[in-house]
Design a protein around this motif. Structure first.
Motif, PDB file in Angstrom:
ATOM      1  N   ARG A 168     -16.610  -7.868  -0.803  1.00 11.54           N
ATOM      2  CA  ARG A 168     -16.702  -6.538  -0.263  1.00 11.54           C
ATOM      3  C   ARG A 168     -15.170  -6.056  -0.972  1.00 11.54           C
ATOM      4  N   LYS A 169     -15.094  -4.913  -1.181  1.00 11.69           N
ATOM      5  CA  LYS A 169     -14.067  -4.018  -1.956  1.00 11.69           C
ATOM      6  C   LYS A 169     -13.279  -3.166  -0.799  1.00 11.69           C
ATOM      7  N   ARG A 170     -11.983  -3.094  -0.874  1.00  8.48           N
ATOM      8  CA  ARG A 170     -11.226  -2.326  -0.049  1.00  8.48           C
ATOM      9  C   ARG A 170     -10.374  -1.436  -0.900  1.00  8.48           C
ATOM     10  N   PHE A 171     -10.338  -0.100  -0.964  1.00 12.80           N
ATOM     11  CA  PHE A 171      -9.425   0.667  -1.822  1.00 12.80           C
ATOM     12  C   PHE A 171      -7.973   0.289  -1.379  1.00 12.80           C
ATOM     13  N   ASP A 172      -7.106   0.231  -2.321  1.00 14.56           N
ATOM     14  CA  ASP A 172      -5.792  -0.397  -2.373  1.00 14.56           C
ATOM     15  C   ASP A 172      -4.959   0.311  -3.444  1.00 14.56           C
ATOM     16  N   TRP A 173      -4.006   1.266  -2.847  1.00 16.97           N
ATOM     17  CA  TRP A 173      -3.213   2.082  -3.672  1.00 16.97           C
ATOM     18  C   TRP A 173      -2.339   1.246  -4.737  1.00 16.97           C
ATOM     19  N   TYR A 174      -1.763   0.108  -4.216  1.00 10.92           N
ATOM     20  CA  TYR A 174      -1.130  -0.678  -5.188  1.00 10.92           C
ATOM     21  C   TYR A 174      -1.852  -1.377  -6.157  1.00 10.92           C
ATOM     22  N   ARG A 175      -3.301  -1.637  -5.961  1.00 13.75           N
ATOM     23  CA  ARG A 175      -3.993  -1.986  -6.866  1.00 13.75           C
ATOM     24  C   ARG A 175      -4.233  -0.940  -7.909  1.00 13.75           C
ATOM     25  N   LEU A 176      -4.452  -0.067  -7.472  1.00 13.73           N
ATOM     26  CA  LEU A 176      -4.785   1.289  -8.426  1.00 13.73           C
ATOM     27  C   LEU A 176      -3.327   1.493  -9.243  1.00 13.73           C
ATOM     28  N   VAL A 177      -2.397   1.315  -8.711  1.00 14.79           N
ATOM     29  CA  VAL A 177      -1.195   1.587  -9.565  1.00 14.79           C
ATOM     30  C   VAL A 177      -0.784   0.312 -10.601  1.00 14.79           C
ATOM     31  N   VAL A 178      -1.343  -0.750  -9.981  1.00 18.81           N
ATOM     32  CA  VAL A 178      -1.294  -1.985 -11.130  1.00 18.81           C
ATOM     33  C   VAL A 178      -2.098  -1.822 -12.254  1.00 18.81           C
ATOM     34  N   GLY A 179      -3.441  -1.320 -11.801  1.00 21.18           N
ATOM     35  CA  GLY A 179      -4.583  -0.999 -12.747  1.00 21.18           C
ATOM     36  C   GLY A 179      -4.114  -0.073 -13.931  1.00 21.18           C
ATOM     37  N   MET A 180      -3.375   1.011 -13.207  1.00 21.03           N
ATOM     38  CA  MET A 180      -2.959   2.066 -14.192  1.00 21.03           C
ATOM     39  C   MET A 180      -1.720   1.498 -15.250  1.00 21.03           C
ATOM     40  N   GLN A 181      -0.986   0.893 -14.665  1.00 21.31           N
ATOM     41  CA  GLN A 181      -0.191   0.300 -15.442  1.00 21.31           C
ATOM     42  C   GLN A 181      -0.620  -0.554 -16.667  1.00 21.31           C
ATOM     43  N   ILE A 182      -1.756  -1.393 -16.298  1.00 19.43           N
ATOM     44  CA  ILE A 182      -2.340  -2.111 -17.298  1.00 19.43           C
ATOM     45  C   ILE A 182      -2.962  -1.189 -18.665  1.00 19.43           C
TER      46      ILE A 182
ATOM     47  N   ARG B 294       1.235  -1.209  -0.035  1.00 18.39           N
ATOM     48  CA  ARG B 294      -0.065  -0.016  -0.085  1.00 18.39           C
ATOM     49  C   ARG B 294       0.775   1.351   0.041  1.00 18.39           C
ATOM     50  N   ARG B 295       1.865   1.209   0.737  1.00 12.57           N
ATOM     51  CA  ARG B 295       2.848   2.465   1.056  1.00 12.57           C
ATOM     52  C   ARG B 295       3.376   2.671  -0.327  1.00 12.57           C
ATOM     53  N   ARG B 296       3.942   1.403  -1.015  1.00 12.00           N
ATOM     54  CA  ARG B 296       4.635   1.644  -2.260  1.00 12.00           C
ATOM     55  C   ARG B 296       3.662   2.136  -3.531  1.00 12.00           C
ATOM     56  N   GLY B 297       2.458   1.470  -3.182  1.00  7.52           N
ATOM     57  CA  GLY B 297       1.621   2.050  -4.285  1.00  7.52           C
ATOM     58  C   GLY B 297       1.276   3.575  -4.234  1.00  7.52           C
ATOM     59  N   ARG B 298       1.169   3.963  -2.998  1.00  6.60           N
ATOM     60  CA  ARG B 298       0.735   5.109  -2.868  1.00  6.60           C
ATOM     61  C   ARG B 298       1.954   6.232  -3.107  1.00  6.60           C
ATOM     62  N   THR B 299       3.217   5.794  -2.660  1.00  8.75           N
ATOM     63  CA  THR B 299       4.154   6.543  -3.465  1.00  8.75           C
ATOM     64  C   THR B 299       4.470   6.639  -4.774  1.00  8.75           C
ATOM     65  N   ALA B 300       4.285   5.533  -5.198  1.00 11.85           N
ATOM     66  CA  ALA B 300       4.554   5.528  -6.768  1.00 11.85           C
ATOM     67  C   ALA B 300       3.157   6.445  -7.518  1.00 11.85           C
ATOM     68  N   PHE B 301       2.185   6.336  -6.963  1.00  9.60           N
ATOM     69  CA  PHE B 301       1.057   6.938  -7.487  1.00  9.60           C
ATOM     70  C   PHE B 301       1.330   8.561  -7.530  1.00  9.60           C
ATOM     71  N   CYS B 302       2.006   8.992  -6.288  1.00 10.72           N
ATOM     72  CA  CYS B 302       2.013  10.414  -5.873  1.00 10.72           C
ATOM     73  C   CYS B 302       3.209  10.794  -7.019  1.00 10.72           C
TER      74      CYS B 302
END
Lengths: 382, 474
Positions: free
Chosen positions: B183-197, A9-17
């Motif tokens: 149930r879904k939970r927001f996840d930054w990493y998932r967002l970044v992976v989705g953006m990559q794809i 999560r932390r890594r994802g947030r940093t990468a996004f920012c």
């Protein structure tokens, strides 16, 4: 498991920012570069015109400002020859067409400012002023936000941009310029690599190929295909008496909703009226004689000028002419409908007719410092 | 509303923001359904009624399976539902084709009869895709592979989920419906992976595929004017275009779904590196080819009835697969061509493939197989792209027989060369590199920077006018 999850999560947030930050920084840097260092990528047509005006050699004596109506409707070379013949001058004055497609008073002011910066000081400046170009609701911001408004113009123009319903375009032009100007940027890069490659690329309306110009001083485009043909004067007179063809009627009808849209919520004022005042002030400051011209449009187009619109326009023009001591001539009904290609662009014959009328009736006397009439009354061949 | 447009970006950002701001799972699903309806209605406001009708019938039929004890009634319901869905598909997609074919037939017999064509008949967006999804749902429930869904919102979302609504991937109920309930939970990493794809998809579509029509369209419009070299280049360009267009769409759909907490099936897996036509169909439009295998080829008997029956089943499956793509005899021929290639490979290719050798010989043989498969697929695309058999014949003749004619502009040649190189490198990277592993080793700022760079590059290189997806017309 939880630790791993929170690391992701932390890594994802940093990468996004970082992604968002890098994207915004790149776009903002590009917008500043395009505004101040490489305006040619935003408005290649104007850059081409200004480039020709700034070339070494004789400086223009008469400069024409306006839209495609002037760009395709006034013939620079013929105007110069006409002035020479009428006034008996030893050399034809150099007439330069600085009108731009989809232009109005704001783009005309931009062109004048840029020409002055390049040291161009003409004797006369012919400026297109029709009722639609003075409306406080200005649809041409559609083009301005993309072509010429810069970061430092935003505070002065944002109200007019909002009024014209172009706020989203302004935001796009400001914040994603690499996407908005991608076509011009690509073309410029390709031209730099190999000019031949550019030939196969589609061109936008505001960056029409400059090869179509007929002379150095004519407008570098042919919106009406007018400048490419050379009709004889007899042909022009013959066509004056004819009725419009079916194709011309069709062309007129096809674009007839335009003037009604341009004249929506009519009130003289806003950025357009201010631009005219700025232009006239600039002319006065640099010793240029301005000539304000209501350019020809068809009868169908003129019907959109309702009596209140007409009264407001005339009143404003009278006031402006008085304040700045300049000439205003109204040629809106001087060219017969048979000489138009659509509701507001003249054919080659119409262009010549308009050029000759304006030159003989107005420009010669203004050139000699004798012009006093507000509107020529005699209708027919000059 | 096309994917690579500002309008769609605004739509998606709104949907995304509201979706994750809503605190209740059910409310999120309702919001997604409403957004999907709005997305579909942006194409045509009234045709949404058609999906709703089709989905309602299948929803009710699936529920009725629980109550029906008689096998006959069960079958009747099943075939009734399938028949209803296929009738809608046939009416909207094939009416004009059938009437046109009838007219041509009458003309051949010298009878001057022209049946009126439905000139104004609209092809509802995504009808081929959602029809297959509803059929797979009803069949799966009937076969007992999946229990009928009680909640109509869940079912409607399965059919109408906007990332896959217009052109797939064709989602199976057992893959998608459990995700709707979770149930879904927001996840930054998932967002970044989705953006990559999604960004990879955007790059394929907007930067590669959308630059190909100026090369492909004029050549396929008047192939008789062009030289063999131009025809080869245009064929290659179309091969690149159709892959990047469709896989780009699928990637964007997957990426967006990922950002919303859903997983869609992979639809393409380096198809042009397939060493046989059978492998090609395991890598190309995987959701369709697996659907055809499970719901058509296997029920027809698959490979259980001997060699001849297998070839017959392959031919029927691929003929119908071709017809599914479009209402034209060229598509039928394309399907038959692939059916014949699959049958030939089954008859002769498998033994040769089994005789695998290692080392240089093995690699060389593999490369030759890949090239031969690629060439066969390219020739197939000629029939897929050509408007008439005459045009396709001209193209194939000029591919085989060197002919002089118009040559393409050097700029276009360069464009095709770069695009082919990009697709080749993409396939190479996809085959030999694990992007997931590579990405995990990258520091977060570098990953973010790479994403921003890819987006900037895509925005800078995409054409000025966005073009529609090829598969939207199917």
């Amino acid at each position: 498991m939880n630790q791993r999850f929170s690391w992701h999560r932390r890594r994802g947030r940093t990468a996004f920012c970082w992604a968002a930050g890098a994207f915004v920084a790149a776009q903002l840097t590009a917008s500043v570069i395009l505004d101040y260092a490489w305006p040619a990528a935003r408005f290649p047509y104007a850059a081409e015109v200004l480039g020709r005006a700034g070339k070494a050699g004789p400086r223009p004596d008469v400069v024409l400002f306006g839209s495609s109506r002037i760009a395709g409707g006034l013939r620079a070379r013929d105007m110069g020859q006409e002035l020479q013949a009428t006034l008996g001058l030893p050399h034809a004055p150099l007439v330069f067409n600085a009108a731009v497609p989809a232009g109005d008073l704001i783009s005309a002011d931009h062109m004048l400012k840029q020409l002055l910066r390049r040291g161009v000081r003409p004797t006369l400046a012919v400026i297109e002023v029709n009722p639609e170009t003075l409306n406080h609701y200005n649809e041409w911001f559609f083009f301005h936000v993309r072509r010429q408004l810069r970061w430092d113009d935003v505070p002065a123009y944002w109200r007019d941009v909002f009024r014209a319903g172009q706020a989203h375009r302004l935001l796009r032009a400001r914040f994603v310029p690499l996407s908005v100007h991608r076509g011009n940027i690509r073309r410029a890069c390709l031209a730099w690599l190999d000019p031949q490659l550019v030939e196969s690329m589609p061109l936008e309306a505001w960056s029409l190929p400059v090869e179509k110009q007929t002379s150095e001083t004519d407008a570098p485009h042919a919106a009406t295909a007018a400048v490419a043909q050379q009709p004889t004067w007899d042909e022009v007179l013959q066509r004056c008496g004819e009725s419009p063809t079916e194709q011309q009627r069709h062309g007129t009808l096809a674009g007839l909703e335009q003037p009604y849209r341009w004249l929506k919520h009519y009130r003289v004022g806003g950025a357009s009226a201010k631009a005219l005042e700025r232009m006239l002030q600039r002319c006065r400051d640099h010793g240029i004689e301005p000539v304000l011209v209501g350019v020809p449009v068809t009868l169908a187009h003129r019907q959109a000028y309702t009596p209140p619109i007409e009264a407001a326009y005339r009143e404003h023009m009278r006031e402006v002419s008085r304040r700045f001591g300049c000439v205003f001539v109204d040629y809106r009904d001087r060219v017969p409908d048979s000489l138009f290609i659509d509701n507001h662009h003249v054919l080659a014959e119409g262009g010549w007719y308009f050029t000759r009328c304006l030159t003989r009736e107005v420009l010669t006397s203004v050139w000699c410092g004798q012009h006093t009439v507000e509107r020529p009354t005699e209708v027919g061949a000059p | 509303m096309n994917f690579p447009t500002t309008q769609f970006l605004g739509f998606f950002l709104t949907v995304f923001a509201v979706y994750w701001l809503l605190p209740w799972h059910r409310a999120r699903m309702v919001w997604l359904l409403l957004a999907s309806c709005a997305f579909y209605m942006s194409w045509h406001p009234w045709l949404i009624l058609l999906i709703l009708l089709s989905a309602s019938v299948d929803y009710v039929v699936a529920l009725l399976f629980d109550d029906v004890k008689s096998l006959t009634w069960g079958r009747l319901l099943l075939f009734g539902s399938i028949g209803f869905n296929l009738s809608l598909l046939a009416f909207f997609k094939y009416t004009n084709f059938m009437l046109d074919s009838a007219n041509s037939m009458f003309a051949l017999l010298g009878v001057e009869y022209r049946s009126p064509l439905f000139d104004n008949l609209l092809l509802p967006l995504g009808i081929s895709f959602y029809t297959f999804e509803t059929i797979s749902y009803v069949v799966d429930v009937y076969m007992g592979r999946f229990r009928a869904v009680r909640n109509p919102i869940d079912y409607a979302l399965y059919i109408m989920f906007f990332p896959h609504l217009a052109a797939g991937p064709i989602v199976r109920p057992r893959d998608f419906l459990p995700q709707v309930e979770r149930r879904k939970r927001f996840d930054w990493y998932r967002l970044v992976v989705g953006m990559q794809i999604a960004l990879v998809g955007l790059f394929k579509k907007a930067v590669i595929a959308d630059h190909m029509p100026p090369v492909v369209d004029p050549v396929f419009k008047c192939p008789e004017l062009y030289s063999s070299a131009s025809i080869w280049l245009a064929t290659l360009a179309y091969t690149v275009q159709i892959y990047c267009d469709f896989s780009g769409y699928s990637d964007m759909a997957m990426g967006m779904a990922h950002m919303l907490g859903f997983k869609l099936p992979v639809n393409f897996h380096m198809p042009y590196f397939a060493a046989s036509i059978t492998e090609f169909w395991r890598r190309w439009h995987i959701s369709l080819s697996s659907w055809l295998r499970d719901y058509l080829y296997v029920p027809l008997g698959g490979n259980r009835g001997g060699k001849l029956a297998t070839y017959r089943n392959l031919m029927i499956t691929m003929l119908l697969g071709g017809l599914w793509h479009g209402a034209s005899w060229t598509f039928v021929f394309w399907g038959a061509y692939h059916g014949a290639l699959l049958s030939l490979h089954r008859a002769f290719g498998r033994g040769a493939q089994a005789d695998t050798a290692g080392g240089v010989v093995g690699v060389s043989r593999h490369v030759v197989c890949v090239l031969a498969t690629f060439l066969s697929v390219c020739i197939g695309w000629v029939f897929f792209r050509a408007q008439t058999f005459g045009d396709a014949g001209t193209v194939v003749t000029r591919l085989v027989w060197p002919t002089v004619g118009l040559n393409l502009h050097p700029g276009h040649v360069l464009l095709v060369g770069l695009s082919v190189l990009a697709v080749f490198l993409g396939h190479l990277a996809g085959t030999f590199l694990s992007w997931r592993r590579l990405e995990r080793r990258l520091p977060a700022p570098a990953l973010g920077g790479a994403l921003a760079f890819l987006l900037l590059l895509a925005l800078l290189l995409m054409p000025e006018a966005s073009k529609g997806f090829i598969y939207f017309q199917f």
